[in-house]
Design an enzyme around this catalytic site. Structure first.
Site, PDB file in Angstrom:
ATOM      1  N   ASN A   1       0.840  -1.199   0.000  1.00 17.79           N
ATOM      2  CA  ASN A   1       0.000   0.000   0.000  1.00 17.79           C
ATOM      3  C   ASN A   1       0.872   1.246   0.000  1.00 17.79           C
ATOM      4  O   ASN A   1       2.073   1.188   0.259  1.00 17.79           O
ATOM      5  CB  ASN A   1      -0.924  -0.017   1.217  1.00 17.79           C
ATOM      6  CG  ASN A   1      -0.135  -0.007   2.504  1.00 17.79           C
ATOM      7  OD1 ASN A   1       0.502   0.975   2.835  1.00 17.79           O
ATOM      8  ND2 ASN A   1      -0.158  -1.107   3.231  1.00 17.79           N
TER       9      ASN A   1
ATOM     10  N   CYS B   1      -2.275  -6.225   3.087  1.00 14.65           N
ATOM     11  CA  CYS B   1      -2.133  -4.786   3.331  1.00 14.65           C
ATOM     12  C   CYS B   1      -2.298  -4.033   2.011  1.00 14.65           C
ATOM     13  O   CYS B   1      -1.853  -2.902   1.880  1.00 14.65           O
ATOM     14  CB  CYS B   1      -0.831  -4.451   4.039  1.00 14.65           C
ATOM     15  SG  CYS B   1       0.629  -4.792   3.066  1.00 14.65           S
TER      16      CYS B   1
END
Ligand SMILES: C[S@@+](CC[C@H](N)C(=O)[O-])C[C@H]1O[C@@H](n2cnc3c(N)ncnc32)[C@H](O)[C@@H]1O
Length: 265
Positions: free
Chosen positions: A158, A201
């Site tokens: 991310n 994530c």
């Protein structure tokens, strides 16, 4: 932007109150969270990764988003737990703490170098209920059976963790394929009645909701256990595109979390 560094107190070694007092005496300013053993570091005069308390395993530096998967898996002292992608061990050591250092966790990691950081975190934190396996989790022996499985899958990541990386559609699809392969093994080695938490994530739908919807369509013996965002006050959590899945969004570290149960063999 406010400091979003968090510490998870290693309750196997020290109480949250005692650690808080010790750090406050050194002018660290901590703020409570919804968990009594997790604090936000508001101000620290030094690096929180270089204190005697950190080095002696009294706490782990971990984003609050990445604390959610282990809580949701909710392991007990009697469980046999599999952590399929475990290094550097933030979630494994948290699982161990929730199990009060009892039961058994098999922590798998494919990458030898990353296994070193897992080993050092396990040692530093005084953990004794983890068996480490340096192998590809996809190829685990299918005769093994576990009560609870954490699949914290490798993903494209991310923007908070990796702001200069440009991810391509190809990267996303590469990760999605591997996530499905890991999931297939997870289902095979999960006991009947067992529970599995899937997390990434990455905020990409191809690595998150689309994986869950493929699994639910393909495996009729798997059902979704719905999660409730109200259980995580103070964190920016929204419902995922599939009802009962969760997405943590910025300013917290982006995360996707889903929980499933194997209803029959
Ligand atoms: C998202 S990270 C895991 C973070 C870890 N769960 C934590 O909380 O600290 C994914 C990990 O999976 C490992 N990995 C990737 N493919 C794997 C595979 N096929 N089998 C086992 N581990 C794998 C990577 O090397 C990486 O360490």
């Amino acid at each position: 932007m406010e400091n979003l560094q968090f510490i998870r107190v290693n309750t196997l070694k020290i109480s949250p109150e005692e650690l808080k007092k010790r750090l406050e005496e050194k002018n660290v300013v901590l703020e409570d969270t919804f968990l009594n053993y997790v604090f936000r570091v508001k101000i620290s005069p030094f690096s929180m990764g270089a204190t005697p308390e950190y080095l002696s395993g009294l706490y782990f530096l971990q984003s609050i988003s990445s604390i959610i998967p282990s809580i949701v898996l909710n392991p007990t002292k009697d469980d046999k737990v599999l952590d399929m992608c475990s290094a550097p061990g933030g979630k494994t050591t948290h699982l161990s703490q929730l199990m009060e250092n009892e039961g058994c966790i098999v922590a798998v990691e494919i990458n030898k170098n990353r296994l070193k950081s897992l080993r050092s975190n396990i040692n530093r934190m005084g953990i004794k209920n983890i068996i480490m396996l340096n192998t590809n989790a996809i190829n685990l022996n299918k005769n093994l059976k576990f009560d609870k499985i954490l699949l914290d899958a490798p993903c494209t990541g991310n923007e908070i963790k990796d702001s200069d990386r440009v991810k391509t559609k190809r990267d996303i699809l590469f990760c999605a394929k591997r996530q499905v392969e890991l999931f297939r093994t997870a289902i095979e080695v999960l006991s009947e009645g067992g529970q599995l938490v899937y997390s990434t994530c990455s905020p990409e739908i191809e690595e998150d909701e689309e994986i869950i919807s493929y699994i639910l369509k393909t495996y009729k013996n798997m059902e979704l256990i719905e999660l409730n965002k109200e259980d995580f006050p103070g964190i920016n959590v929204i419902d995922g595109e599939i009802k009962g899945t969760l997405k943590v969004i910025p300013p917290n570290e982006p995360f996707f979390i889903a929980k499933l149960k194997k209803i029959t063999k």
